[in-house]
Design a protein around this motif. Structure first.
Motif, PDB file in Angstrom:
ATOM      1  N   ALA A  48       0.820  -1.218   0.000  1.00 34.55           N
ATOM      2  CA  ALA A  48       0.000   0.000   0.000  1.00 34.55           C
ATOM      3  C   ALA A  48       0.849   1.261   0.000  1.00 34.55           C
ATOM      4  CB  ALA A  48      -0.927  -0.006   1.225  1.00 34.55           C
ATOM      5  N   LYS A  49       2.112   1.119   0.357  1.00 33.39           N
ATOM      6  CA  LYS A  49       3.013   2.299   0.376  1.00 33.39           C
ATOM      7  C   LYS A  49       3.007   2.997  -0.985  1.00 33.39           C
ATOM      8  CE  LYS A  49       6.812   1.154   3.471  1.00 33.39           C
ATOM      9  NZ  LYS A  49       8.173   0.642   3.431  1.00 33.39           N
ATOM     10  N   PRO A  50       2.806   4.319  -0.986  1.00 34.49           N
ATOM     11  CA  PRO A  50       2.748   5.021  -2.281  1.00 34.49           C
ATOM     12  C   PRO A  50       4.072   4.995  -3.046  1.00 34.49           C
ATOM     13  CG  PRO A  50       2.705   6.578  -0.452  1.00 34.49           C
ATOM     14  CD  PRO A  50       2.611   5.227   0.155  1.00 34.49           C
ATOM     15  N   THR A  51       5.172   4.713  -2.346  1.00 29.09           N
ATOM     16  CA  THR A  51       6.468   4.699  -3.038  1.00 29.09           C
ATOM     17  C   THR A  51       6.721   3.404  -3.820  1.00 29.09           C
ATOM     18  OG1 THR A  51       7.504   3.867  -1.026  1.00 29.09           O
ATOM     19  CG2 THR A  51       7.628   6.250  -1.412  1.00 29.09           C
ATOM     20  N   VAL A  52       5.884   2.386  -3.618  1.00 25.43           N
ATOM     21  CA  VAL A  52       6.111   1.120  -4.329  1.00 25.43           C
ATOM     22  C   VAL A  52       5.986   1.336  -5.842  1.00 25.43           C
ATOM     23  CG1 VAL A  52       5.145  -1.178  -4.771  1.00 25.43           C
ATOM     24  CG2 VAL A  52       5.424  -0.377  -2.406  1.00 25.43           C
ATOM     25  N   LEU A  53       6.974   0.847  -6.588  1.00 25.13           N
ATOM     26  CA  LEU A  53       6.976   0.998  -8.047  1.00 25.13           C
ATOM     27  C   LEU A  53       6.443  -0.267  -8.705  1.00 25.13           C
ATOM     28  CD1 LEU A  53      10.470   2.718  -8.462  1.00 25.13           C
ATOM     29  CD2 LEU A  53       8.213   3.806  -8.436  1.00 25.13           C
ATOM     30  N   ILE A  54       5.934  -0.099  -9.917  1.00 25.34           N
ATOM     31  CA  ILE A  54       5.324  -1.219 -10.637  1.00 25.34           C
ATOM     32  C   ILE A  54       5.892  -1.295 -12.048  1.00 25.34           C
ATOM     33  CG2 ILE A  54       3.145  -2.219 -11.431  1.00 25.34           C
ATOM     34  CD1 ILE A  54       1.696  -0.466  -9.385  1.00 25.34           C
ATOM     35  N   ALA A  55       6.353  -2.485 -12.434  1.00 23.29           N
ATOM     36  CA  ALA A  55       6.775  -2.681 -13.826  1.00 23.29           C
ATOM     37  C   ALA A  55       5.909  -3.770 -14.446  1.00 23.29           C
ATOM     38  CB  ALA A  55       8.244  -3.076 -13.894  1.00 23.29           C
ATOM     39  N   ILE A  56       5.420  -3.513 -15.654  1.00 26.07           N
ATOM     40  CA  ILE A  56       4.611  -4.499 -16.361  1.00 26.07           C
ATOM     41  C   ILE A  56       5.432  -4.992 -17.552  1.00 26.07           C
ATOM     42  CG2 ILE A  56       2.533  -4.845 -17.760  1.00 26.07           C
ATOM     43  CD1 ILE A  56       2.451  -2.269 -15.057  1.00 26.07           C
ATOM     44  N   ASN A  57       5.672  -6.292 -17.578  1.00 25.52           N
ATOM     45  CA  ASN A  57       6.509  -6.894 -18.630  1.00 25.52           C
ATOM     46  C   ASN A  57       7.847  -6.152 -18.771  1.00 25.52           C
ATOM     47  OD1 ASN A  57       4.452  -8.760 -19.116  1.00 25.52           O
ATOM     48  ND2 ASN A  57       3.449  -7.343 -20.539  1.00 25.52           N
ATOM     49  N   GLN A  58       8.440  -5.886 -17.614  1.00 29.23           N
ATOM     50  CA  GLN A  58       9.761  -5.265 -17.543  1.00 29.23           C
ATOM     51  C   GLN A  58       9.823  -3.852 -18.084  1.00 29.23           C
ATOM     52  OE1 GLN A  58      12.768  -8.047 -18.859  1.00 29.23           O
ATOM     53  NE2 GLN A  58      12.111  -9.573 -17.371  1.00 29.23           N
ATOM     54  N   GLU A  59       8.690  -3.181 -18.104  1.00 23.87           N
ATOM     55  CA  GLU A  59       8.703  -1.747 -18.403  1.00 23.87           C
ATOM     56  C   GLU A  59       8.017  -1.018 -17.273  1.00 23.87           C
ATOM     57  OE1 GLU A  59       7.849  -0.205 -22.134  1.00 23.87           O
ATOM     58  OE2 GLU A  59       9.164  -1.635 -23.153  1.00 23.87           O
ATOM     59  N   MET A  60       8.612   0.110 -16.884  1.00 20.17           N
ATOM     60  CA  MET A  60       8.045   0.861 -15.780  1.00 20.17           C
ATOM     61  C   MET A  60       6.617   1.276 -16.118  1.00 20.17           C
ATOM     62  SD  MET A  60       9.527   1.486 -12.877  1.00 20.17           S
ATOM     63  CE  MET A  60      11.201   2.137 -12.727  1.00 20.17           C
ATOM     64  N   GLY A  61       5.687   1.038 -15.181  1.00 17.73           N
ATOM     65  CA  GLY A  61       4.305   1.462 -15.360  1.00 17.73           C
ATOM     66  C   GLY A  61       3.825   2.135 -14.095  1.00 17.73           C
ATOM     67  N   ASN A  62       2.515   2.135 -13.884  1.00 15.82           N
ATOM     68  CA  ASN A  62       1.981   2.656 -12.618  1.00 15.82           C
ATOM     69  C   ASN A  62       0.612   2.032 -12.395  1.00 15.82           C
ATOM     70  OD1 ASN A  62       0.015   4.187 -14.076  1.00 15.82           O
ATOM     71  ND2 ASN A  62       1.627   5.705 -14.479  1.00 15.82           N
TER      72      ASN A  62
END
Lengths: 82, 151, 151, 82
Positions: A48-62
């Protein structure tokens, strides 16, 4: 099926580096997967931390990035290389 | 467009990397290199770092950053070497080298690549001290540095 | 304040210069180097350069530029090597290296020193070609680069 | 007495790398020395070029820099090192 991956401090907190998650037709964006995981309670609420980053298929997303069955979704803390 | 990226546990030779940049384009003008070393931390309790990365995404991300540098500046080649695994104090972590006919292009491309490497490439540092180990927090100054290029 | 300046006819070892910067402050963080090489010119008729300088004033000027860099940025050491005399195509002309705990400081100090070296240090290049030789004209872009730091 | 020095293309044009010039009480600034040299005619009128740089005692100055007996005054074209 989605392939989930977790890195660094987040992986340590979850004690999990990867898992397969069944596809659900409720999954539209990365935020839906994130919410599903957070619902599991501690320690998954670390996501839930807002700083957590997300990558979809090895590309940065959100949170708003659209996802589809078969995607690899990675969650990790801010990067600190270099 | 000459992009070269190595992610490796072994140390690298700064001298070889420099020489390769020269050889990529002999008689071309300007070579700028950046090298990051493991520095003292934690009031000298620090003994080293462990570096983790997201294999696959790292290479893709760095390649993308280099391509953007080629779009922005007239450069000849970019070379990135980034180590992973365990490193002691003073050891080399990362090398970025640029070869260009123009010194400003070489400086700016090198700085640009380092700035985006710091905020976009999936590497994570764990600090190893005499007593314990802990994940290093990201710096807001790094975030600000890469945002500045988007203005 | 660790300022080192060499004006010499002999070539220099980029590798030794880098290593000396590391040794100046082991475990300190960031090293940026610039190296300028003799590039092709005059539609490939160029064979090399002859570099003249104003001995005494050169060293004073470079020392002063380095001192200004120390006033502006938190850096550990600056190293300048500049060759004079005759050099062939592809040969090293100038090295500027900076050691700092902060990568931005290292980048900016290195770029600053090169910009002022280009406009303030009394060096003059004579181009040597197959047929003739002539003094190289100053570039207005160099003047603009050093003025930009004064804003 | 002033010690004058000339470098690079300017030295080639003047065919002179240094000379001693008697001090004159009319010398107040570097421009006075420059004017005196230009009066000699060709090739010394090369010093009239506005791009010619002036260093007094090995420090960059300009036409308005005050000079005194015993100074070293250098004239040269824009620099091209690095």
């Amino acid at each position: 099926m989605l392939q989930l991956r977790f890195f660094a401090s987040l992986r340590d907190q979850l004690n999990c580096d990867s898992e397969s998650l069944d596809w659900s037709d409720n999954f539209n964006t990365a935020s839906d997967v994130r919410a599903t995981l957070i619902e599991r309670g501690t320690p998954w609420d670390s996501l839930a931390k807002p700083t957590v980053l997300i990558a979809i298929n090895q590309e940065m997303g959100n949170d708003d990035t659209a996802i589809k069955n078969g995607d690899e979704i990675a969650f990790f803390p801010p990067v600190t290389g270099g | 467009m000459n992009i070269s990226i190595s992610i490796q546990t072994d140390d690298f030779s700064h001298s070889d990397e420099y020489q390769n940049l020269c050889n990529d384009a002999p008689r071309i003008g300007a070579i700028v290199t950046f090298c990051g070393l493991v520095r003292e931390f934690d009031d000298s309790n620090g003994e080293g770092l462990f570096l983790e990365h997201f294999a696959g995404m790292t290479e893709k991300t760095l390649e993308n950053i280099c391509q953007q540098a080629f779009e922005r500046w007239p450069i000849i080649s970019t070379r990135i070497v980034h180590r992973i695994g365990t490193m002691g104090l003073g050891e080399q972590i990362v090398f970025v080298g640029i070869n260009s006919a123009h010194r400003k292009a070489a400086f700016h491309a090198c700085e640009f690549i380092m700035d985006f490497l710091k905020t976009d490439a999936p590497f994570w540092k764990k600090a190893l001290t005499k007593d314990t180990e802990y994940w290093v927090e990201a710096k807001s100054s790094d975030e600000a540095a890469s945002k500045a290029w988007k203005k």
